[in-house]
Scaffold this motif. Sequence first.
Motif, PDB file in Angstrom:
ATOM      1  N   ALA A 118       1.260  -1.392   0.052  1.00  0.00           N
ATOM      2  CA  ALA A 118       0.117   0.547  -0.201  1.00  0.00           C
ATOM      3  C   ALA A 118       0.193   1.488  -0.258  1.00  0.00           C
ATOM      4  N   THR A 119       2.533   1.619   0.414  1.00  0.00           N
ATOM      5  CA  THR A 119       3.073   2.729   0.548  1.00  0.00           C
ATOM      6  C   THR A 119       4.340   2.535  -0.729  1.00  0.00           C
ATOM      7  N   SER A 120       4.062   1.577  -1.516  1.00  0.00           N
ATOM      8  CA  SER A 120       4.910   1.545  -2.482  1.00  0.00           C
ATOM      9  C   SER A 120       4.125   0.016  -3.465  1.00  0.00           C
ATOM     10  N   PRO A 121       3.650   0.820  -4.232  1.00  0.00           N
ATOM     11  CA  PRO A 121       3.013   0.284  -5.238  1.00  0.00           C
ATOM     12  C   PRO A 121       3.656  -1.433  -6.213  1.00  0.00           C
ATOM     13  N   TYR A 122       5.281  -0.382  -6.177  1.00  0.00           N
ATOM     14  CA  TYR A 122       5.996  -1.679  -6.925  1.00  0.00           C
ATOM     15  C   TYR A 122       6.717  -2.506  -6.087  1.00  0.00           C
ATOM     16  N   LEU A 123       5.818  -2.495  -4.673  1.00  0.00           N
ATOM     17  CA  LEU A 123       6.864  -3.429  -3.570  1.00  0.00           C
ATOM     18  C   LEU A 123       5.508  -4.752  -3.362  1.00  0.00           C
ATOM     19  N   LEU A 124       6.652  -5.766  -3.342  1.00  0.00           N
ATOM     20  CA  LEU A 124       5.265  -6.995  -3.213  1.00  0.00           C
ATOM     21  C   LEU A 124       5.857  -7.487  -1.387  1.00  0.00           C
ATOM     22  N   ILE A 125       4.715  -7.855  -1.031  1.00  0.00           N
ATOM     23  CA  ILE A 125       4.471  -8.184   0.138  1.00  0.00           C
ATOM     24  C   ILE A 125       3.974  -9.359   0.303  1.00  0.00           C
ATOM     25  N   GLY A 126       4.810 -10.617   1.380  1.00  0.00           N
ATOM     26  CA  GLY A 126       4.051 -11.741   1.916  1.00  0.00           C
ATOM     27  C   GLY A 126       2.671 -12.138   2.174  1.00  0.00           C
ATOM     28  N   LYS A 127       1.938 -12.633   2.040  1.00  0.00           N
ATOM     29  CA  LYS A 127       0.670 -12.431   2.577  1.00  0.00           C
ATOM     30  C   LYS A 127       0.663 -13.262   3.333  1.00  0.00           C
ATOM     31  N   ASN A 128       1.636 -14.639   3.636  1.00  0.00           N
ATOM     32  CA  ASN A 128       1.717 -15.766   5.108  1.00  0.00           C
ATOM     33  C   ASN A 128       3.339 -16.319   4.246  1.00  0.00           C
ATOM     34  N   SER A 129       3.542 -17.698   4.743  1.00  0.00           N
ATOM     35  CA  SER A 129       5.201 -18.055   4.828  1.00  0.00           C
ATOM     36  C   SER A 129       5.721 -17.862   3.438  1.00  0.00           C
ATOM     37  N   ILE A 130       4.495 -18.962   2.863  1.00  0.00           N
ATOM     38  CA  ILE A 130       4.987 -18.956   1.450  1.00  0.00           C
ATOM     39  C   ILE A 130       5.500 -18.118   1.223  1.00  0.00           C
ATOM     40  N   GLY A 131       4.633 -16.837   0.623  1.00  0.00           N
ATOM     41  CA  GLY A 131       4.625 -15.445  -0.021  1.00  0.00           C
ATOM     42  C   GLY A 131       6.312 -15.561   0.971  1.00  0.00           C
ATOM     43  N   ARG A 132       6.000 -14.774   1.803  1.00  0.00           N
ATOM     44  CA  ARG A 132       7.696 -14.221   1.529  1.00  0.00           C
ATOM     45  C   ARG A 132       8.672 -14.741   2.101  1.00  0.00           C
TER      46      ARG A 132
END
Length: 136
Positions: free
Chosen positions: A93-107
């Motif tokens: 939400a703060t930088s639309p070019y960064l990806l955030i992992g929503k859970n352990s697999i994503g992170r």
Amino acid sequence: MHSKYSIVAARANRICEYCNAPEIISNVAFEVDHTTLLSKGGTDNLKNLALCCRICNLRKSDHTTALDPLTQANVPLFNPRQHSWSDHFEKSATSPYLLIGKNSIGRASIVRLDLNSGLQVRAREFWVALGIFSVD
């Protein structure tokens, strides 16, 4: 080039199934990735193949698991044939070019594939400017 490249690329809309890079900006065709390596029992079946940009393929290498930076648990990497991208990743939400992992697999996948490297983030900015990547 993999014999099933055309089928795999069309199924993925010519977008890397890990980082969402559009193939149209690449100077080489994207690669067909075995989500489960042949050496670890994977097959050439379409259910085991994903379209992958060169950088994601190099960073994934022969890894099928990675360390979740939050829990320090070793977890499976994101698998586009088994997981939904939006279940595991979102744009910041703060930088639309960064990806955030929503859970352990994503992170763990973000860390293993270095999806927020400076070059990846800058590339996403260009893709948005070119109208070939959405930050929504």
